[in-house]
Motif scaffolding. Structure first.
Motif, PDB file in Angstrom:
ATOM      1  N   ALA A 124      34.654  -7.542  -5.909  1.00 28.97           N
ATOM      2  CA  ALA A 124      36.166  -7.705  -7.571  1.00 28.97           C
ATOM      3  C   ALA A 124      36.519  -8.841  -7.475  1.00 28.97           C
ATOM      4  O   ALA A 124      37.055  -9.147  -8.921  1.00 28.97           O
ATOM      5  CB  ALA A 124      36.883  -7.026  -6.587  1.00 28.97           C
ATOM      6  N   ARG A 125      35.772  -9.974  -6.749  1.00 30.72           N
ATOM      7  CA  ARG A 125      36.359 -10.932  -6.954  1.00 30.72           C
ATOM      8  C   ARG A 125      35.573 -11.815  -6.667  1.00 30.72           C
ATOM      9  O   ARG A 125      35.508 -12.699  -5.964  1.00 30.72           O
ATOM     10  CB  ARG A 125      37.948 -11.989  -6.479  1.00 30.72           C
ATOM     11  CG  ARG A 125      38.767 -10.589  -6.582  1.00 30.72           C
ATOM     12  CD  ARG A 125      40.074 -10.200  -7.818  1.00 30.72           C
ATOM     13  NE  ARG A 125      39.690 -11.663  -8.083  1.00 30.72           N
ATOM     14  CZ  ARG A 125      41.316 -12.446  -7.687  1.00 30.72           C
ATOM     15  NH1 ARG A 125      42.841 -11.335  -7.220  1.00 30.72           N
ATOM     16  NH2 ARG A 125      41.612 -13.744  -7.983  1.00 30.72           N
ATOM     17  N   PRO A 126      34.687 -12.194  -8.024  1.00 34.48           N
ATOM     18  CA  PRO A 126      33.451 -13.471  -7.581  1.00 34.48           C
ATOM     19  C   PRO A 126      34.376 -14.638  -8.426  1.00 34.48           C
ATOM     20  O   PRO A 126      33.183 -15.088  -7.906  1.00 34.48           O
ATOM     21  CB  PRO A 126      32.494 -12.743  -8.733  1.00 34.48           C
ATOM     22  CG  PRO A 126      33.720 -12.064 -10.117  1.00 34.48           C
ATOM     23  CD  PRO A 126      34.345 -11.502  -8.819  1.00 34.48           C
ATOM     24  N   GLU A 127      35.144 -14.697  -8.494  1.00 33.43           N
ATOM     25  CA  GLU A 127      35.180 -16.267  -9.612  1.00 33.43           C
ATOM     26  C   GLU A 127      35.795 -16.724  -7.748  1.00 33.43           C
ATOM     27  O   GLU A 127      35.442 -16.724  -6.637  1.00 33.43           O
ATOM     28  CB  GLU A 127      37.018 -16.237  -8.952  1.00 33.43           C
ATOM     29  CG  GLU A 127      37.290 -15.240 -10.682  1.00 33.43           C
ATOM     30  CD  GLU A 127      38.783 -13.813  -9.869  1.00 33.43           C
ATOM     31  OE1 GLU A 127      39.387 -14.348  -9.387  1.00 33.43           O
ATOM     32  OE2 GLU A 127      37.192 -13.054  -8.946  1.00 33.43           O
ATOM     33  N   ALA A 128      34.749 -18.303  -8.255  1.00 28.71           N
ATOM     34  CA  ALA A 128      34.714 -19.516  -7.305  1.00 28.71           C
ATOM     35  C   ALA A 128      35.771 -19.844  -6.899  1.00 28.71           C
ATOM     36  O   ALA A 128      35.833 -20.265  -5.574  1.00 28.71           O
ATOM     37  CB  ALA A 128      33.988 -20.818  -8.281  1.00 28.71           C
ATOM     38  N   ASP A 129      37.306 -19.934  -7.762  1.00 28.24           N
ATOM     39  CA  ASP A 129      38.209 -20.369  -7.183  1.00 28.24           C
ATOM     40  C   ASP A 129      39.169 -19.321  -6.132  1.00 28.24           C
ATOM     41  O   ASP A 129      39.977 -19.102  -5.740  1.00 28.24           O
ATOM     42  CB  ASP A 129      39.004 -21.129  -7.940  1.00 28.24           C
ATOM     43  CG  ASP A 129      39.653 -20.106  -9.207  1.00 28.24           C
ATOM     44  OD1 ASP A 129      39.913 -18.597  -8.558  1.00 28.24           O
ATOM     45  OD2 ASP A 129      40.796 -20.201  -9.693  1.00 28.24           O
ATOM     46  N   ALA A 144      45.575  -4.426   2.819  1.00 27.20           N
ATOM     47  CA  ALA A 144      45.697  -5.353   2.286  1.00 27.20           C
ATOM     48  C   ALA A 144      45.318  -5.968   1.771  1.00 27.20           C
ATOM     49  O   ALA A 144      45.572  -6.732   0.859  1.00 27.20           O
ATOM     50  CB  ALA A 144      46.046  -5.848   3.756  1.00 27.20           C
ATOM     51  N   LEU A 145      43.833  -5.521   1.659  1.00 26.85           N
ATOM     52  CA  LEU A 145      42.575  -5.885   0.940  1.00 26.85           C
ATOM     53  C   LEU A 145      42.724  -5.602  -0.604  1.00 26.85           C
ATOM     54  O   LEU A 145      42.372  -5.952  -1.363  1.00 26.85           O
ATOM     55  CB  LEU A 145      40.750  -5.109   1.609  1.00 26.85           C
ATOM     56  CG  LEU A 145      40.685  -5.757   2.838  1.00 26.85           C
ATOM     57  CD1 LEU A 145      40.057  -4.946   3.329  1.00 26.85           C
ATOM     58  CD2 LEU A 145      40.182  -7.127   2.992  1.00 26.85           C
ATOM     59  N   GLU A 146      43.086  -4.166  -1.093  1.00 28.60           N
ATOM     60  CA  GLU A 146      43.587  -3.824  -2.382  1.00 28.60           C
ATOM     61  C   GLU A 146      44.189  -4.414  -2.712  1.00 28.60           C
ATOM     62  O   GLU A 146      44.285  -5.192  -3.929  1.00 28.60           O
ATOM     63  CB  GLU A 146      43.939  -2.101  -2.082  1.00 28.60           C
ATOM     64  CG  GLU A 146      42.432  -1.588  -2.177  1.00 28.60           C
ATOM     65  CD  GLU A 146      41.424  -1.707  -3.768  1.00 28.60           C
ATOM     66  OE1 GLU A 146      41.888  -2.213  -3.782  1.00 28.60           O
ATOM     67  OE2 GLU A 146      40.267  -1.498  -3.110  1.00 28.60           O
TER      68      GLU A 146
END
Length: 278
Positions: free
Chosen positions: A211-216, A180-182
């Motif tokens: 892996a997903r540092p995006e603010a959104d 699920a996390l992947e």
């Protein structure tokens, strides 16, 4: 921190009038979003008491008609139980009727007898979810669309589905397994946890953020609360916030609680938290 509440579309008090009242009240209180869950058919030996459970997409359509601002979320739709073409049409329609307010919380599911009742292969649910997400995104964004499937029965060659969603539908994936996390990292716009403690949540958030540092990219948690001790809820929210959670959805423990659902206490408590942080 943003706050949402689960609507009383499931549980012993579930009723259309109550759903409507709580949706409009949530909007008036400044709560960010309202949420529904999914079970289509339940095995009676596992669930001994009758549990009314309104269909989630239709429920949110009803809610969209009586609100203007509050966002509409699913916590979660079990994508592998549904054919993605029909679901894509329903979700695009809801997104357009609500003027772009839908959040698609999605998961692979866990209740094997429910899959069997619907003729959906339980042990292929992860692969069907990945393929279903890709298929829905294809029919939402391509015209004409051609899509070859491996796990889902569908023949799509040079076809069209209109109207497309007025805005992209954010996908928040639930579940804390490695798969699920992947999947969340690869495919989603957010993660929607449920039942993980703050201590369990912290390393999950670290993994996701690496892996997903995006603010959104949103980290969300569903928190079950009885609607009585607001101090307890404040403390739990503070712990989740320290772990990196940005969004809390407060719900009654629909399937496991022996108490009558205290929806009034939940919405009043969450409304107070919103006011305190305004």
């Amino acid at each position: 921190m943003h706050f949402g509440i689960h609507l009383p579309h499931a549980g012993e008090r579930a009723a259309p009038t109550l759903i409507r009242r709580f949706a409009t009240q949530a909007e008036a209180l400044g709560i960010a979003d309202v949420w529904v869950s999914e079970h289509i058919i339940l095995p009676r030996p596992q669930f001994l008491r009758p549990l009314p459970f309104y269909e989630p997409v239709l429920t949110l359509t009803w809610v969209a008609a009586v609100t203007e601002r509050v966002k509409l979320g699913t916590s979660v739709l079990v994508l592998p139980m549904r054919h993605p073409i029909l679901l894509a049409k329903e979700l695009a329609t809801l997104q357009n009727l609500s003027n772009g307010r839908l959040i698609l919380g999605a998961g692979v599911g866990w209740l094997e007898p429910e899959f069997a009742a619907l003729g959906a292969p339980f042990h292929e649910r992860g692969r069907r979810m990945d393929e279903g997400i890709a298929l829905m995104r294809a029919v939402w964004t391509q015209d004409p669309v051609t899509f070859r499937t491996k796990y889902i029965a569908a023949e799509i060659t040079d076809m069209t589905m209109t109207p497309p969603p007025v805005a992209p539908i954010p996908l928040w994936i639930g579940g804390s397994s490695d798969a699920a996390l992947e999947r969340t990292i690869r495919l989603a716009d957010g993660w929607h946890g449920s039942r993980e403690t703050p201590e369990q949540t912290a390393p999950i958030v670290q993994r996701l953020r690496a892996a997903r540092p995006e603010a959104d990219f949103t980290v969300s948690m569903r928190v079950n609360w009885g609607g009585r001790d607001l101090g307890e809820l404040r403390a739990r929210i503070a712990a989740y916030e320290a772990a990196g959670v940005q969004h809390i959805m407060v719900a009654s423990d629909l399937l496991r609680s022996a108490e009558i659902d205290n929806w009034d206490g939940i919405i009043e408590g969450v409304g107070r938290l919103v006011a305190e942080r305004s």
